[in-house]
Design an enzyme around this catalytic site. Structure first.
Site, PDB file in Angstrom:
ATOM      1  N   ASN A   1       0.427  25.419  57.128  1.00  0.00           N
ATOM      2  CA  ASN A   1      -0.254  24.132  57.262  1.00  0.00           C
ATOM      3  C   ASN A   1       0.815  23.127  57.656  1.00  0.00           C
ATOM      4  O   ASN A   1       1.753  22.884  56.893  1.00  0.00           O
ATOM      5  CB  ASN A   1      -0.880  23.692  55.932  1.00  0.00           C
ATOM      6  CG  ASN A   1      -2.024  24.591  55.498  1.00  0.00           C
ATOM      7  OD1 ASN A   1      -2.405  25.510  56.218  1.00  0.00           O
ATOM      8  ND2 ASN A   1      -2.576  24.322  54.338  1.00  0.00           N
TER       9      ASN A   1
ATOM     10  N   GLU B   1      -1.535  25.741  49.674  1.00  0.00           N
ATOM     11  CA  GLU B   1      -0.503  24.744  49.363  1.00  0.00           C
ATOM     12  C   GLU B   1      -0.183  24.605  47.876  1.00  0.00           C
ATOM     13  O   GLU B   1      -0.449  23.561  47.267  1.00  0.00           O
ATOM     14  CB  GLU B   1      -0.912  23.377  49.931  1.00  0.00           C
ATOM     15  CG  GLU B   1      -1.131  23.407  51.437  1.00  0.00           C
ATOM     16  CD  GLU B   1      -1.351  22.015  52.040  1.00  0.00           C
ATOM     17  OE1 GLU B   1      -1.419  21.030  51.293  1.00  0.00           O
ATOM     18  OE2 GLU B   1      -1.442  21.930  53.281  1.00  0.00           O
TER      19      GLU B   1
ATOM     20  N   ARG C   1     -11.884  29.072  58.993  1.00  0.00           N
ATOM     21  CA  ARG C   1     -11.244  29.171  57.680  1.00  0.00           C
ATOM     22  C   ARG C   1     -11.995  28.275  56.696  1.00  0.00           C
ATOM     23  O   ARG C   1     -12.146  27.084  56.948  1.00  0.00           O
ATOM     24  CB  ARG C   1      -9.786  28.730  57.782  1.00  0.00           C
ATOM     25  CG  ARG C   1      -9.104  28.689  56.434  1.00  0.00           C
ATOM     26  CD  ARG C   1      -7.637  28.274  56.518  1.00  0.00           C
ATOM     27  NE  ARG C   1      -7.133  28.198  55.161  1.00  0.00           N
ATOM     28  CZ  ARG C   1      -6.498  27.151  54.643  1.00  0.00           C
ATOM     29  NH1 ARG C   1      -6.225  26.093  55.369  1.00  0.00           N
ATOM     30  NH2 ARG C   1      -6.121  27.153  53.378  1.00  0.00           N
TER      31      ARG C   1
ATOM     32  N   TYR D   1       1.754  19.296  59.240  1.00  0.00           N
ATOM     33  CA  TYR D   1       1.336  17.946  59.636  1.00  0.00           C
ATOM     34  C   TYR D   1       2.489  17.068  60.116  1.00  0.00           C
ATOM     35  O   TYR D   1       2.316  16.233  60.975  1.00  0.00           O
ATOM     36  CB  TYR D   1       0.633  17.238  58.465  1.00  0.00           C
ATOM     37  CG  TYR D   1      -0.706  17.874  58.149  1.00  0.00           C
ATOM     38  CD1 TYR D   1      -1.842  17.505  58.845  1.00  0.00           C
ATOM     39  CD2 TYR D   1      -0.816  18.879  57.195  1.00  0.00           C
ATOM     40  CE1 TYR D   1      -3.066  18.096  58.600  1.00  0.00           C
ATOM     41  CE2 TYR D   1      -2.046  19.482  56.934  1.00  0.00           C
ATOM     42  CZ  TYR D   1      -3.163  19.086  57.642  1.00  0.00           C
ATOM     43  OH  TYR D   1      -4.374  19.688  57.400  1.00  0.00           O
TER      44      TYR D   1
ATOM     45  N   HIS E   1      -8.600  26.542  46.984  1.00  0.00           N
ATOM     46  CA  HIS E   1      -8.185  25.308  47.662  1.00  0.00           C
ATOM     47  C   HIS E   1      -8.417  24.157  46.672  1.00  0.00           C
ATOM     48  O   HIS E   1      -9.228  23.266  46.910  1.00  0.00           O
ATOM     49  CB  HIS E   1      -8.962  25.129  48.965  1.00  0.00           C
ATOM     50  CG  HIS E   1      -8.306  24.208  49.957  1.00  0.00           C
ATOM     51  ND1 HIS E   1      -8.028  24.566  51.261  1.00  0.00           N
ATOM     52  CD2 HIS E   1      -7.881  22.927  49.851  1.00  0.00           C
ATOM     53  CE1 HIS E   1      -7.485  23.548  51.902  1.00  0.00           C
ATOM     54  NE2 HIS E   1      -7.377  22.534  51.071  1.00  0.00           N
TER      55      HIS E   1
ATOM     56  N   GLU F   1      -3.666  25.067  59.265  1.00  0.00           N
ATOM     57  CA  GLU F   1      -4.090  23.663  59.322  1.00  0.00           C
ATOM     58  C   GLU F   1      -3.126  22.894  60.203  1.00  0.00           C
ATOM     59  O   GLU F   1      -1.919  23.085  60.120  1.00  0.00           O
ATOM     60  CB  GLU F   1      -4.068  22.984  57.929  1.00  0.00           C
ATOM     61  CG  GLU F   1      -5.139  23.441  56.977  1.00  0.00           C
ATOM     62  CD  GLU F   1      -5.083  22.700  55.632  1.00  0.00           C
ATOM     63  OE1 GLU F   1      -4.579  21.554  55.575  1.00  0.00           O
ATOM     64  OE2 GLU F   1      -5.539  23.287  54.646  1.00  0.00           O
TER      65      GLU F   1
HETATM   66  C1  FCB Z   1      -3.723  19.389  53.433  1.00  0.00           C
HETATM   67  C2  FCB Z   1      -4.883  19.985  52.662  1.00  0.00           C
HETATM   68  C3  FCB Z   1      -6.217  19.753  53.313  1.00  0.00           C
HETATM   69  C4  FCB Z   1      -6.328  18.380  53.918  1.00  0.00           C
HETATM   70  C5  FCB Z   1      -5.132  18.059  54.763  1.00  0.00           C
HETATM   71  C6  FCB Z   1      -5.190  16.705  55.414  1.00  0.00           C
HETATM   72  O1  FCB Z   1      -2.652  19.188  52.563  1.00  0.00           O
HETATM   73  O2  FCB Z   1      -4.700  21.369  52.513  1.00  0.00           O
HETATM   74  O3  FCB Z   1      -7.216  20.029  52.363  1.00  0.00           O
HETATM   75  O4  FCB Z   1      -6.579  17.444  52.948  1.00  0.00           O
HETATM   76  O5  FCB Z   1      -3.970  18.134  53.999  1.00  0.00           O
END
Ligand code: FCB
Length: 443
Positions: free
Chosen positions: A291, A165, A76, A293, A120, A350
């Site tokens: 995405n 995002e 990607r 985290y 992006h 992500e």
């Molecule tokens: C996300 C972003 C990516 C990267 C990660 C850690 O929010 O999409 O570009 O910075 O965080």
């Protein structure tokens, strides 16, 4: 316990143009909002910029070789709008598209499926000067840019993601000012969301009008919010935050409406919404990129700790170098939520973590913390597939240590270590582990 992934599951890594390419003034590329933002003193740690980044613009062949060595089946990346349409709208710069043309061919030759993100965050600065995403015209300019990329690459690229995002652009770019364009409390946050979603809808139409067989989606950062305690105020605070992050995007995309309960609370006049917009936005995407985290615990700011019932959950004991809690279960929760919306295909576009990696003995980076982070998230992904979530692929964030926005080069998310002084690439232990996961199609 070994968990197998379905046959044909795609294994990838993700990157973004401004974070890796460098070459900001080559072949007709114009200034982006991030070039400008990096030059405002104090906005990016250590005064870092994306001027050189990972020099991927010149080293892409080597980088594809690294992907091949890892056995990636998908990659990607994002296209830089200022390379392709330097004036934001109007004339297309074929020299800018040449780069992506070569990259796509290189990927396909290596048997790696390209996943192309159109935006992006590197908006052409000239469009920002006209109001950026605060104005509707940017959504139309975005659709024209999407059509230009499609007409050049649409014969080979099947997987498209319009935006990355949109919440971050709206919230960090127009409210907290931590990201470009760096506006603090602009009050335009929800207009910025709407214009981006409209841009997504218009660009989706433009992509579908091109070559047939495209899968058109959008990458969203979705996060659970857990109330600090059972107190109704904490519950409401968490539900509100979660609603604004998740439902505010998913409801219009899947059912063509903003959530009524949140509209009432947000006090948004919605004057940016014109008749027909929500039909354009609400044609459900073919895929959703998640995405993921972290999960955050939220308490009502007005409630004192002594007035709260006991915590519902212990705070995550473990955090990454970003200070983000390590909460793999949240990935499963978000995947199941997407299934509930009727998502047809889902990709984790992500997922990854920053840790202070150091090179030992010249060529070893022992990043057990990252390996463990990825493994625990993949287990949750596998469980979600067992539960029926149509998860088709997983992209680790990220291939190379790169420009991490406001944190500059100080945060390393890569599977591959980059020495930013020499551009030397060194796969970390997590990269070798990921290669084995891919080879076994199991975690
Ligand atoms: C996300 C972003 C990516 C990267 C990660 C850690 O929010 O999409 O570009 O910075 O965080």
């Amino acid at each position: 316990m070994t968990r197998r992934f379905p046959e044909g599951f795609l294994w990838g890594a993700a990157t973004a143009s401004y974070q890796i390419e460098g070459a900001v003034a080559e072949d007709g590329r114009s200034e982006s909002v991030w070039d400008r933002f990096c030059r405002i003193p104090g906005r990016v740690l250590n005064g870092d910029t994306g001027d050189v980044a990972c020099d991927h613009y010149h080293r892409w062949r080597d980088d594809i070789r690294i992907m091949e060595d890892l056995g990636l089946s998908a990659y990607r990346f994002s296209v830089a709008w200022p390379r392709v349409v330097p004036q934001g709208r109007g004339p297309v710069n074929q020299a800018g598209l040449d780069f992506y043309d070569r990259l796509v061919d290189g990927l396909l030759e290596a048997g790696i499926e390209p996943f192309l993100t159109l935006f992006h965050w590197d908006l052409p600065q000239c469009l920002e000067d006209e109001g950026g995403w605060r104005v509707r015209g940017t959504a139309h300019a975005f659709a024209d840019y999407a059509a230009a990329v499609e007409s050049r690459l649409g014969d080979r690229v099947r997987h498209w993601l319009t935006l990355n995002e949109p919440w971050v652009v709206a919230h960090l770019g127009h409210r907290t000012g931590q990201h470009a364009p760096g506006l603090v409390g602009s009050g335009a946050e929800l207009d910025v969301v709407h214009h981006q979603l409209l841009g997504h809808g218009l660009a989706s139409q433009a992509l579908r009008a091109g070559h047939s067989g495209h899968e058109v989606g959008i990458a969203l950062n979705l996060e659970p919010r857990i109330p600090r305690s059972d107190h109704p105020l904490d519950r409401d605070a968490a539900a509100l935050e979660e609603g604004l992050m998740n439902r505010w995007f998913l409801d219009p995309l899947f059912s063509g409406r903003y959530p009524d309960d949140l509209l009432a609370i947000a006090g948004w006049p919605a004057s940016a919404v014109t008749e027909g917009d929500l039909e354009i936005i609400g044609r459900p995407p073919d895929s959703i990129g998640l995405n993921y985290y972290r999960t955050e615990v939220v308490g009502h700011p007005g409630l004192r700790d002594c007035d709260r019932p006991p915590p519902l959950q212990d705070p995550a004991a473990e955090v990454t170098e970003m200070g983000w809690p390590v909460t793999p279960e949240g990935l499963g929760a978000m995947l199941r939520m997407l299934e509930g919306y009727g998502a047809r295909a889902v990709y984790v576009t992500e997922n990854g973590a920053a840790y202070p990696d150091t090179i030992r003995g010249g060529d070893r980076v022992e990043d057990e913390d990252r390996r463990s982070y990825l493994e625990r998230h993949l287990v949750e992904a596998a469980k979600a597939i067992d539960d029926g979530v149509p998860l088709r692929g997983y992209f680790a964030w990220t291939l190379l240590d790169n420009f991490e926005w406001g944190f500059g080069y100080s945060r390393r998310f890569g599977l591959v270590h980059v020495d930013h002084a020499t551009q030397r690439r060194t796969p970390k232990a997590s990269a070798y582990w990921y290669r084995d996961v891919i080879a076994r199609n199991a975690v």
